[in-house]
Design a protein around this motif. Sequence first.
Motif, short mmCIF file in Angstrom:
data_model
loop_
_atom_site.label_atom_id
_atom_site.label_comp_id
_atom_site.label_asym_id
_atom_site.label_seq_id
_atom_site.Cartn_x
_atom_site.Cartn_y
_atom_site.Cartn_z
N LEU A 192 0.85 -1.19 0.00
CA LEU A 192 0.00 0.00 0.00
C LEU A 192 0.89 1.24 0.00
O LEU A 192 1.71 1.42 0.89
CB LEU A 192 -0.90 0.01 1.24
CG LEU A 192 -1.82 -1.20 1.41
CD1 LEU A 192 -2.54 -1.14 2.75
CD2 LEU A 192 -2.83 -1.29 0.27
N HIS A 193 0.71 2.10 -1.00
CA HIS A 193 1.50 3.32 -1.12
C HIS A 193 0.66 4.52 -0.72
O HIS A 193 -0.53 4.60 -1.05
CB HIS A 193 1.99 3.50 -2.56
CG HIS A 193 3.03 2.51 -2.98
ND1 HIS A 193 4.36 2.84 -3.14
CD2 HIS A 193 2.95 1.19 -3.26
CE1 HIS A 193 5.04 1.78 -3.51
NE2 HIS A 193 4.20 0.75 -3.60
N LEU A 194 1.30 5.46 -0.05
CA LEU A 194 0.65 6.73 0.29
C LEU A 194 1.63 7.86 0.04
O LEU A 194 2.69 7.92 0.66
CB LEU A 194 0.20 6.73 1.76
CG LEU A 194 -0.48 8.01 2.25
CD1 LEU A 194 -1.75 8.29 1.44
CD2 LEU A 194 -0.80 7.92 3.73
N GLN A 195 1.29 8.73 -0.91
CA GLN A 195 2.14 9.89 -1.18
C GLN A 195 1.94 10.92 -0.07
O GLN A 195 0.79 11.27 0.26
CB GLN A 195 1.80 10.50 -2.53
CG GLN A 195 2.72 11.66 -2.92
CD GLN A 195 2.46 12.16 -4.33
OE1 GLN A 195 2.07 11.40 -5.21
NE2 GLN A 195 2.67 13.45 -4.54
N VAL A 196 3.04 11.40 0.49
CA VAL A 196 2.98 12.35 1.60
C VAL A 196 3.96 13.48 1.37
O VAL A 196 4.97 13.32 0.68
CB VAL A 196 3.28 11.67 2.96
CG1 VAL A 196 2.20 10.67 3.31
CG2 VAL A 196 4.64 10.99 2.95
N THR A 197 3.68 14.62 1.95
CA THR A 197 4.61 15.73 1.90
C THR A 197 5.75 15.47 2.90
O THR A 197 5.57 14.74 3.88
CB THR A 197 3.93 17.05 2.26
OG1 THR A 197 3.37 16.94 3.57
CG2 THR A 197 2.83 17.39 1.26
N PRO A 198 6.93 16.05 2.67
CA PRO A 198 8.04 15.83 3.61
C PRO A 198 7.69 16.19 5.05
O PRO A 198 8.12 15.51 5.98
CB PRO A 198 9.14 16.75 3.06
CG PRO A 198 8.87 16.82 1.59
CD PRO A 198 7.37 16.81 1.48
N SER A 199 6.89 17.23 5.26
CA SER A 199 6.56 17.63 6.63
C SER A 199 5.69 16.61 7.34
O SER A 199 5.67 16.56 8.58
CB SER A 199 5.86 18.99 6.62
OG SER A 199 4.61 18.90 5.94
N ARG A 200 4.97 15.78 6.59
CA ARG A 200 4.10 14.76 7.18
C ARG A 200 4.71 13.38 7.16
O ARG A 200 4.16 12.45 7.77
CB ARG A 200 2.76 14.72 6.42
CG ARG A 200 1.97 16.00 6.44
CD ARG A 200 1.60 16.43 7.85
NE ARG A 200 0.66 15.53 8.48
CZ ARG A 200 0.46 15.46 9.80
NH1 ARG A 200 1.17 16.21 10.62
NH2 ARG A 200 -0.42 14.62 10.29
#
Length: 505
Positions: A192-200
């Motif tokens: 399962l992939h989840l794209q996240v921002t660096p801050s998160r």
Amino acid sequence: MGEKVVAGEFDLSDRQRYREKLRQCLSGLERLLAQQRFDRPKNLMGLEIELNLVGADGQPKMLNAQVLERIASRDFQTELAMFNLEVNIAPHRLGGRVFDRLAEELRTALAYADRKAGEVDARIAMIGILPTLDRDDLVSSNLSDVDRYTLLNDQIVAARGEEFTLDIDGVERLTCTSKSIAPEAACTSVQLHLQVTPSRFADVWNAAQAVAAAQIAVGANSPFLFGRELWRESRPPLFQQSTDTRPPELQAQGVRPRTWFGERWITSAYDLFEENIRYFPALLPICDEEDPLTVVAAGGAPRLSELILHNGTIYRWNRPVYDVADGVPHLRVENRVLPAGPTVVDVVANAAFYYGVVRALAEDTRPVWTRMPFEAAAANFDTACRYGIDARLEWPRRGRLGGTTEVDAVSLVRDELLPLAEAGLDAWGVERADRDLYLGIIEERCRRRTNGASWQAATFHRALEAGLSRDAALAATTRRYRELMNQGEPVHTWPVGLPEPVPAG
């Protein structure tokens, strides 16, 4: 580079050059993070499922090249062994009826693949470890005919310097050796992939680590290997042992295994990539021509090829991913915890639970990782793999008392994590109908204390009681599993046992 992949030959200068390039890539990543050059929030998720090919008798079929030729779709790819395939589902934006859409896409893709496999007398089985696999199936001659798998096997074997030892002590005990990494091919998973921002990123990764044991407890589906009943989720110990480059002396020194849960909570994605370079020697020291620091300085998006390649040879259960799409870099958390199967709705329910609970835990004002030692999360993971739905896990106490306590996995999921998952899916904007349907499947598994592993084990023992030999019971269990998998009802509704008496084998 291509010639070296084919030849599998590296000299001293290759490794020195690769180490230099890795450090340049890490510096490039650090600069990208400092300059906030990553993609904006998109709420994107992705899914990959590894599959098995079986015959009508439930035995593995070494036919992935022929099946893939007939499928003729880029969505399907080879995996490590000739009885494996992988299907990749295009990224989806979390929200609305995303899980129903995902389920429909999976049903369509798997039904098509199954029809095409049928043209060569094979069928698709979505299961963590195929119960009918034999030691003779998992040998180097059955690795897929792809250069990268051959090269990876050769490099891991060379680093190990001796045979791999498999020793898993569960309901029964398995001890054997292997001359190659082929036993790792027994492990088929959902990623399962989840794209996240660096801050998160750090919050999401920490949350995923904390909840990994609960995922395994409700989703275990791999109780058998080589005719033995082992852990309820036997993939993690098998994967670690079958890719372990450490001889016993290095294990005794505390050298980290390449299949790794980790050892600490993190504060940045950088932490994980830096650990990879600091702790793990290169297996595939292949360099490209890019100068990542020059690309960063020019305002471009570096490929960081060496960093990506190295990261791909370190098998974290929650892996950091750096990638570039449409000329913009992004980060993903790749959750590799879950086994494949049993049915499409079970896979989607597992995904809904994960995406919901990770969102809620990552945004908690009192994060679970500030209230629980990392060692407890690691121990929980092993416990859940061993006992599945019957595991007891360590978890922070509710309220102001502080500290941790031991709790049944089903109670933890039902009473605490499912309400969090519900809130998390609401935060993603998932429609209530989707949310309630798929989280309801997880709730029913908890209520009935049933998952794929418990069904397999119970059905196997019923077959033994009916007079079948062990091999015949495993084959009959596999055939019944595939029949129910194709009917598509969630595993908690499956009747235990075989549909009718079977003559003793």
